[in-house]
Motif scaffolding. Structure first.
Motif, mmCIF file in Angstrom:
data_model
loop_
_atom_site.group_PDB
_atom_site.id
_atom_site.type_symbol
_atom_site.label_atom_id
_atom_site.label_comp_id
_atom_site.label_asym_id
_atom_site.label_seq_id
_atom_site.Cartn_x
_atom_site.Cartn_y
_atom_site.Cartn_z
ATOM 1 N N TYR A 142 9.868 104.437 -54.017
ATOM 2 C CA TYR A 142 10.065 105.060 -52.710
ATOM 3 C C TYR A 142 8.846 105.878 -52.289
ATOM 4 O O TYR A 142 8.603 106.051 -51.080
ATOM 5 C CB TYR A 142 11.331 105.922 -52.728
ATOM 6 C CG TYR A 142 12.560 105.163 -52.288
ATOM 7 C CD1 TYR A 142 12.926 103.974 -52.912
ATOM 8 C CD2 TYR A 142 13.360 105.613 -51.249
ATOM 9 C CE1 TYR A 142 14.042 103.253 -52.511
ATOM 10 C CE2 TYR A 142 14.478 104.896 -50.838
ATOM 11 C CZ TYR A 142 14.810 103.723 -51.469
ATOM 12 O OH TYR A 142 15.919 103.015 -51.056
ATOM 13 N N PHE A 177 9.890 102.770 -44.039
ATOM 14 C CA PHE A 177 11.101 103.328 -43.441
ATOM 15 C C PHE A 177 10.940 103.638 -41.948
ATOM 16 O O PHE A 177 11.901 104.035 -41.303
ATOM 17 C CB PHE A 177 11.526 104.591 -44.186
ATOM 18 C CG PHE A 177 11.671 104.394 -45.666
ATOM 19 C CD1 PHE A 177 12.577 103.472 -46.171
ATOM 20 C CD2 PHE A 177 10.888 105.101 -46.574
ATOM 21 C CE1 PHE A 177 12.710 103.266 -47.531
ATOM 22 C CE2 PHE A 177 11.013 104.906 -47.945
ATOM 23 C CZ PHE A 177 11.926 103.982 -48.418
ATOM 24 N N GLN A 229 19.732 104.515 -39.976
ATOM 25 C CA GLN A 229 20.307 104.905 -41.269
ATOM 26 C C GLN A 229 20.927 103.724 -42.001
ATOM 27 O O GLN A 229 20.793 103.581 -43.223
ATOM 28 C CB GLN A 229 21.353 106.000 -41.049
ATOM 29 C CG GLN A 229 21.743 106.750 -42.324
ATOM 30 C CD GLN A 229 22.919 106.119 -43.051
ATOM 31 O OE1 GLN A 229 23.898 105.734 -42.418
ATOM 32 N NE2 GLN A 229 22.846 106.017 -44.360
ATOM 33 N N VAL A 244 18.135 101.656 -43.587
ATOM 34 C CA VAL A 244 17.605 102.303 -44.794
ATOM 35 C C VAL A 244 18.554 102.100 -45.967
ATOM 36 O O VAL A 244 18.126 101.832 -47.089
ATOM 37 C CB VAL A 244 17.356 103.808 -44.544
ATOM 38 C CG1 VAL A 244 17.016 104.526 -45.852
ATOM 39 C CG2 VAL A 244 16.230 104.002 -43.538
ATOM 40 N N LYS A 295 19.653 106.456 -49.657
ATOM 41 C CA LYS A 295 20.095 105.635 -48.532
ATOM 42 C C LYS A 295 19.998 106.351 -47.186
ATOM 43 O O LYS A 295 20.131 105.718 -46.147
ATOM 44 C CB LYS A 295 21.541 105.187 -48.742
ATOM 45 C CG LYS A 295 21.750 104.226 -49.900
ATOM 46 C CD LYS A 295 23.190 103.743 -49.941
ATOM 47 C CE LYS A 295 23.402 102.717 -51.033
ATOM 48 N NZ LYS A 295 24.788 102.167 -51.023
ATOM 49 N N TYR A 333 15.450 107.975 -43.814
ATOM 50 C CA TYR A 333 15.673 107.857 -42.367
ATOM 51 C C TYR A 333 15.556 109.223 -41.695
ATOM 52 O O TYR A 333 14.928 109.366 -40.625
ATOM 53 C CB TYR A 333 17.050 107.246 -42.112
ATOM 54 C CG TYR A 333 17.597 107.524 -40.740
ATOM 55 C CD1 TYR A 333 17.072 106.879 -39.624
ATOM 56 C CD2 TYR A 333 18.641 108.435 -40.558
ATOM 57 C CE1 TYR A 333 17.570 107.147 -38.344
ATOM 58 C CE2 TYR A 333 19.139 108.702 -39.287
ATOM 59 C CZ TYR A 333 18.599 108.058 -38.194
ATOM 60 O OH TYR A 333 19.094 108.325 -36.943
ATOM 61 N N SER A 343 8.765 112.432 -46.794
ATOM 62 C CA SER A 343 9.408 111.437 -47.648
ATOM 63 C C SER A 343 8.631 111.261 -48.940
ATOM 64 O O SER A 343 9.209 111.225 -50.035
ATOM 65 C CB SER A 343 9.504 110.102 -46.909
ATOM 66 O OG SER A 343 10.190 109.142 -47.682
#
Length: 553
Positions: free
Chosen positions: A118, A127, A132, A135, A317, A321, A335
């Motif tokens: 990630y 992303f 949402q 993601v 998850k 977003y 992020s």
């Protein structure tokens, strides 16, 4: 006499490594979710009480046991416990202190690899522009070994290998050049990144970048007391369980790290320092990121729905977003920093999980440090494969339940009994207070002997007989129906059998049938590994009997 000459380079390195062992991903993912689910602000009361009467006593027990065993040349729990009691069975109970770490590391390194993936996807902008749901679908595709935006076949497996190689390499460098160096870099960066994200999370205004609420409302939601739940047994059991998760007690890692402390060094203040550092990260930083940001952008009702799906649903998850709502640059940076923070929290914990096995091989079989470290990597690779390729069947969760939850409570209860009742509280108290740089409150002598083991027993029994929906009040006053999460129901596969009985299509029946097989197979695998480690302890014990006794210098 053990040839294990490893040692810590500095006290700050030891404390940061111990704090790194305790500070894990659950500080940022699990703790805020547990708080919301268990009364918000009232959760902090049983949580802090549990920290004071379970967490701190067990930290002192494990630090003092480790230093005691280390002075006699032992750096893993089987023979640390063996030196504290005459009954030979204690060394086999000490196997938990090796097995638990191996079993947890097998899935934890996989979870750790998600954070690295990630981080890469954040920098790449994977992303950006996703809602949402998209993601969440990205995560589901990722763990199912589906096609990723990087175009790497079996991407989760590749990142798992990279993370495992990094862990193994760092471990092969020893305590000072490996574990301690990573802790000195990772923990300060973790706190720095956490402070940045906490500031971002605490300063969201309603209407800003599409936020529905201000972050203050999210903090109020998290910490507003619900006193109606104050005396609920489920809340207290959840609080005690979180203390285990957050302090990494009942694992054997603290014993191992403390075994490299010099006999004349303080352990009372050091244990308190590492413990409270973890609490700062969890209570302060952990509170200002996940829940406030989620509520600000999604609203309370939606967050409640996601919480029911577990902390991973919010962390992997949802948060990518939400970060992107701050704009491309800040979103990508936030992020990246969040998953970097989780990575540092993860690797400082997984490194600790490798040290008991390495110490055991060096002490008992005279292995060199580097081969011992790489053997850890090989074992984790083999044991971790089912968590990757059989993730959808619940193997990951089985490892986590038995090794990362049940085992911790069982081992903590047994070591508390050993320390306070077998080794003796008088001798144990001398170990805790010897060369202590703080005055340990005398009341803890009685807390350790009476209160802590009783509470641990209650926590264990609560896990065995968990009532349906955690409704303790209803269970006590009426019919006691076991919840699917109870140990008894887990062993009986009650939930899966009910799902199979209610399945109406062939596809679901086939899937649940396979799931039952893989769940039982994973338990059998974990049991075989435990028996294998116990057999190695037996061989080491016989080997010790055949060797001349040389007192440690």
């Amino acid at each position: 006499m053990s040839g294990n000459k490893d040692a810590w380079g500095s006290r700050i390195g030891l404390i940061l490594a111990m704090a790194g062992n305790a500070v894990g991903m659950s500080n940022f993912l699990r703790f805020p979710v547990q708080a919301v689910q268990n009364g918000g602000g009232t959760f902090i009361i049983p949580y802090l009480v549990s920290f004071l009467v379970i967490g701190i006593p067990l930290l002192w027990i494990e630090w003092s046991m480790g230093r005691f065993g280390g002075a006699l040349g032992h750096h893993s729990t089987p023979f640390i416990m063996d030196t504290m009691a005459r009954n030979r069975l204690w060394k086999y109970i000490g196997v938990f202190g090796i097995w638990t770490n191996i079993a947890i590391a097998a899935y934890y390194c996989y979870l750790e690899s998600w954070t690295v993936a990630y981080m890469v996807h954040s920098i790449k902008g994977s992303f950006l522009g996703l809602d949402q749901g998209e993601v969440a679908a990205f995560f589901d595709s990722y763990i199912s070994l589906g096609t990723s935006t990087l175009g790497i076949p079996w991407e989760p497996f590749v990142f798992f290998i990279l993370v495992l190689l990094l862990n193994t390499y760092v471990l092969s460098q020893g305590l000072q050049k490996g574990v301690e160096r990573v802790a000195k870099i990772g923990i300060p960066l973790l706190i720095l990144f956490g402070l940045f994200l906490a500031y971002q999370g605490a300063t969201i205004d309603a209407g800003e970048n599409g936020a529905i609420h201000s972050s203050i409302e999210g903090l109020n939601f998290l910490w507003t007391p619900d006193y109606s739940n104050m005396w609920s047994p489920s809340v207290w059991l959840a609080a005690a369980g979180q203390v285990f998760f957050t302090l990494s007690i009942g694992m054997g890692t603290v014993h191992c790290y403390a075994s490299y402390v010099k006999a004349k060094d303080d352990i009372a203040l050091s244990a308190m320092t590492s413990g409270w550092m973890n609490e700062f990260v969890e209570i302060v930083l952990g509170s200002f990121i996940l829940i406030p940001i989620s509520i600000a952008f999604l609203g309370m009702d939606r967050v409640q729905e996601l919480i029911e799906l577990g902390s991973l649903s919010l962390g992997f998850k949802t948060l990518p977003y939400l970060f992107m709502q701050w704009g491309d640059v800040i979103g990508i940076l936030s992020s990246f920093l969040f998953f970097s923070l989780l990575f540092f929290a993860g690797i400082t914990s997984s490194l600790a999980m490798g040290t008991p096995w390495i110490g055991f091989l060096k002490d008992e079989f005279k292995w060199k440090h580097s081969p011992a470290a790489w053997s850890f990597g090989i074992i984790i690779f083999v044991l971790g494969l089912p968590t990757i390729f059989l993730y959808k069947y619940g193997v990951f969760d089985e490892y986590d339940y038995w090794a990362g939850t049940v085992s911790l409570v069982v081992f903590a209860l047994l070591e508390c009994i050993l320390f306070a009742w077998v080794f003796g509280m008088d001798k144990g108290w001398k170990e805790i207070t010897r060369n202590a740089e703080i005055r340990v409150p005398p009341i803890y002598k009685y807390i350790i002997k009476y209160v802590t083991p009783v509470l641990l027993l209650i926590v264990f029994l609560g896990s065995v007989f968990t009532p349906k929906d955690n409704d303790w009040e209803g269970a006590i006053s009426g019919t006691w129906i076991l919840d699917d999460s109870s140990i008894i129901s887990k062993l009986r596969n009650t939930g899966l059998k009910e799902k199979l009985a209610n399945a109406s299509d062939s596809e679901t029946i086939a899937f649940v049938t396979d799931q039952l097989f893989y769940v039982n197979a994973s338990r059998l695998l974990l049991m075989v590994v435990f028996i294998g480690f116990a057999f190695l302890v037996y061989i080491a014990y016989k080997k010790r009997q055949s060797e001349p006794i040389n007192p440690p210098h």
